[in-house]
Design an enzyme around this catalytic site. Structure first.
Site, mmCIF file in Angstrom:
data_model
loop_
_atom_site.group_PDB
_atom_site.id
_atom_site.type_symbol
_atom_site.label_atom_id
_atom_site.label_comp_id
_atom_site.label_asym_id
_atom_site.label_seq_id
_atom_site.Cartn_x
_atom_site.Cartn_y
_atom_site.Cartn_z
ATOM 1 N N SER A 180 -2.259 -3.624 -5.014
ATOM 2 C CA SER A 180 -1.092 -3.143 -4.280
ATOM 3 C C SER A 180 -1.360 -3.160 -2.777
ATOM 4 O O SER A 180 -1.649 -4.218 -2.227
ATOM 5 C CB SER A 180 -0.708 -1.748 -4.787
ATOM 6 O OG SER A 180 0.563 -1.368 -4.348
ATOM 7 N N ASP A 228 6.857 -6.279 -12.799
ATOM 8 C CA ASP A 228 6.539 -5.407 -11.667
ATOM 9 C C ASP A 228 7.781 -5.269 -10.786
ATOM 10 O O ASP A 228 8.229 -6.235 -10.171
ATOM 11 C CB ASP A 228 5.378 -6.009 -10.872
ATOM 12 C CG ASP A 228 4.804 -5.045 -9.843
ATOM 13 O OD1 ASP A 228 5.518 -4.119 -9.417
ATOM 14 O OD2 ASP A 228 3.627 -5.234 -9.469
ATOM 15 N N HIS A 259 3.567 -2.752 -12.459
ATOM 16 C CA HIS A 259 2.731 -2.558 -11.274
ATOM 17 C C HIS A 259 1.441 -1.806 -11.573
ATOM 18 O O HIS A 259 0.430 -2.015 -10.903
ATOM 19 C CB HIS A 259 3.526 -1.820 -10.201
ATOM 20 C CG HIS A 259 2.876 -1.839 -8.849
ATOM 21 N ND1 HIS A 259 2.615 -3.010 -8.175
ATOM 22 C CD2 HIS A 259 2.416 -0.829 -8.046
ATOM 23 C CE1 HIS A 259 2.036 -2.743 -7.008
ATOM 24 N NE2 HIS A 259 1.898 -1.423 -6.913
#
Length: 319
Positions: A180, A228, A259
């Protein structure tokens, strides 16, 4: 103790010479010389693989071995105290000291996350395949991508210069990885330090962050999730499209993953990631068979790569 091919004693040699015709003597001498030469070569010539690639580690890989949750090397781990530009963390490494130094990867978590909670599962898994792994905690859990890039590079500097395992790490074979915001930091770190061997972004960044990789010199892999909603497939596609044709790169999208799929043990991710790291950290082209083409597409909804994925150190002068 004499080898069977050693010449006999002087008396024996004379007696044998008298009992053999000239052609027999020549044959006997030739066989003896060949045996001695063969023994000498066996003792002095290294295996071809070792001579060609001093970084190659472990047995020849198979589909089953790259998909296993543990590799061929026993590992251990240690806690890293805060300081040295980041907030401490954990280091995982093979216990074997007979094979020389190892390539290393520094990993950083995503926004507001802790490595200990979300990526620690990767440490012993990767180390068992022959890597030193440093998982860092960030100075602030809300640090942005730029700060995470800085801390990743600080972690590598600590690992190679002052850590207790610095003698196990090859300072010329280093890489970065993150999830991320940590994935975005990974890509920024690659832009800052072109000597890195590879960078791996796991669902890197978030929409609204501009990640243009057109000037990178570091082989790059992106791994993302089909479902995601934070770092969407179209966003990852945008990053991938900026990677230059002159640099090896790949993108694997994992079917059904969201995610947070990267924050828990993910065998599909690892059977793609391990060959990639082997190729670019260890110059080990035994592993290209798993990515060029993708040998097992189970659980993978999209895969693109610049095959044949040749490590830069193996490439011809003119590409």
């Amino acid at each position: 103790m004499k080898l069977p091919t050693d010449p006999p004693s002087p008396q024996g040699r004379g007696a044998r010479a008298r009992s053999l015709p000239r052609s027999g003597i020549v044959t006997w001498l030739a066989v003896g010389l060949a045996a001695v030469l063969g023994l000498t070569m066996a003792m002095t010539t290294p295996p071809a693989a070792a001579a060609d690639n001093p970084y190659q580690r472990g047995p020849d890989p198979t589909l089953a071995s790259v998909a296993a949750s543990r590799g061929p090397f026993a590992t251990t781990q240690a806690t890293v105290p805060p300081g040295n530009g980041f907030n401490g963390g954990y280091v995982y490494y093979p216990t074997d000291t007979s094979l020389g130094t190892w390539g290393a990867v520094a990993i950083v978590p995503g926004y507001s996350a802790l490595f200990a909670n979300e990526e620690a599962w990767m440490g012993p898994w990767l180390a068992s395949f022959g890597f030193v792994v440093l998982g860092i905690e960030t100075n602030s859990r809300t640090d942005g991508a730029d700060a995470r890039a800085t801390q990743l590079l600080a972690g590598l500097d600590y690992l190679t210069r002052s850590s207790p395992v610095r003698d196990r790490v090859d300072p010329n074979r280093l890489s970065v990885m993150g999830h991320s915001a940590g994935g975005a930091g990974t890509l920024l770190a690659a832009l800052r330090r072109p000597s890195l061997k590879t960078a791996v972004g796991l669902a890197p960044g978030a929409p609204g962050n501009s990640l243009n990789m057109s000037t990178t010199q570091v082989p790059t892999m992106l791994i993302s999730g089909q479902n995601d909603g934070t770092v969407t497939p179209s966003y990852v596609q945008g990053i991938y499209n900026t990677l230059p044709a002159s640099v090896e790169h790949a993108w694997a999208e994992l079917a059904g993953n969201d995610h947070l799929s990267f924050t828990r043990p993910n065998p599909t991710e690892m059977r793609i990631l391990i060959p990639w790291l082997k190729i670019f950290l260890d110059n080990d082209t035994r592993y290209t068979q798993f990515l060029c083409p993708l040998a097992d597409s189970t659980g993978v909804s999209r895969y693109n790569s610049t095959c044949p994925l040749v490590p830069p150190d193996h490439e011809p002068t003119v590409r």
